[in-house]
Design a protein around this motif. Structure first.
Motif, mmCIF file in Angstrom:
data_model
loop_
_atom_site.group_PDB
_atom_site.id
_atom_site.type_symbol
_atom_site.label_atom_id
_atom_site.label_comp_id
_atom_site.label_asym_id
_atom_site.label_seq_id
_atom_site.Cartn_x
_atom_site.Cartn_y
_atom_site.Cartn_z
ATOM 1 N N TYR A 22 0.844 -1.187 0.000
ATOM 2 C CA TYR A 22 0.000 0.000 0.000
ATOM 3 C C TYR A 22 0.883 1.242 0.000
ATOM 4 O O TYR A 22 2.005 1.235 0.486
ATOM 5 C CB TYR A 22 -0.890 0.045 1.251
ATOM 6 N N SER A 23 0.339 2.304 -0.559
ATOM 7 C CA SER A 23 0.972 3.610 -0.514
ATOM 8 C C SER A 23 -0.156 4.633 -0.451
ATOM 9 O O SER A 23 -1.339 4.264 -0.511
ATOM 10 C CB SER A 23 1.858 3.830 -1.744
ATOM 11 N N GLU A 24 0.214 5.893 -0.314
ATOM 12 C CA GLU A 24 -0.781 6.972 -0.299
ATOM 13 C C GLU A 24 -0.371 8.040 -1.292
ATOM 14 O O GLU A 24 0.824 8.323 -1.442
ATOM 15 C CB GLU A 24 -0.879 7.613 1.086
ATOM 16 N N ASP A 25 -1.359 8.625 -1.954
ATOM 17 C CA ASP A 25 -1.056 9.754 -2.824
ATOM 18 C C ASP A 25 -0.824 10.993 -1.949
ATOM 19 O O ASP A 25 -0.966 10.922 -0.720
ATOM 20 C CB ASP A 25 -2.133 9.926 -3.908
ATOM 21 N N PRO A 26 -0.438 12.130 -2.530
ATOM 22 C CA PRO A 26 -0.080 13.281 -1.699
ATOM 23 C C PRO A 26 -1.232 13.896 -0.906
ATOM 24 O O PRO A 26 -0.996 14.696 -0.001
ATOM 25 C CB PRO A 26 0.491 14.289 -2.700
ATOM 26 N N VAL A 27 -2.466 13.504 -1.201
ATOM 27 C CA VAL A 27 -3.596 14.030 -0.426
ATOM 28 C C VAL A 27 -4.141 12.984 0.542
ATOM 29 O O VAL A 27 -5.142 13.207 1.210
ATOM 30 C CB VAL A 27 -4.712 14.605 -1.342
ATOM 31 N N GLY A 28 -3.463 11.819 0.635
ATOM 32 C CA GLY A 28 -3.817 10.809 1.625
ATOM 33 C C GLY A 28 -4.697 9.670 1.161
ATOM 34 O O GLY A 28 -5.089 8.834 1.970
#
Length: 121
Positions: free
Chosen positions: A104-110
């Protein structure tokens, strides 16, 4: 009859387009595709890689998706994870599904994103 997923829509806060472009193009390696003019006036941006399209739409009372997420199949998942980490993205491996490489990862807005290794690739 359903035949495929056309796109996945995620939300983003107003004014986040530059950060989204930096992440989805610069980190994930996607290409920005133009939105139809009537939709472009609303803000947000669309991205594509192969047959995969992610649409980021502006939502004034934005809250990031922490549980809901698109599952994106990738080739060379270890190298792809290393690329993301080298570019500053978080990578959290998950081994809860036996025999499946995924993180999993997150984009810059979460927004949460899942990356799944393509079988045999």
């Amino acid at each position: 009859m359903l035949v495929s997923v056309d796109h996945v829509q995620l939300a983003a806060p107003p004014g986040s387009e530059d950060a989204l472009r930096a992440y989805y193009v610069g980190v994930l390696g996607m290409t920005e595709i133009p939105k139809p003019p009537v939709l472009a006036a609303r803000g947000g941006c669309w991205f594509q890689s192969g047959a995969v399209q992610l649409h980021l739409g502006v939502e004034s009372d934005f809250r990031p998706a922490k549980k809901a997420h698109p599952g994106l199949r990738v080739t060379g998942i270890e190298a792809y994870a290393a690329r993301l980490e080298s570019l500053g993205a978080t990578v959290t491996w998950d081994d809860n599904i036996p025999g499946r490489l995924r993180f999993y990862s997150e984009d810059p807005v979460g927004n949460r994103l899942e990356f799944v290794g393509a079988p045999g690739l």
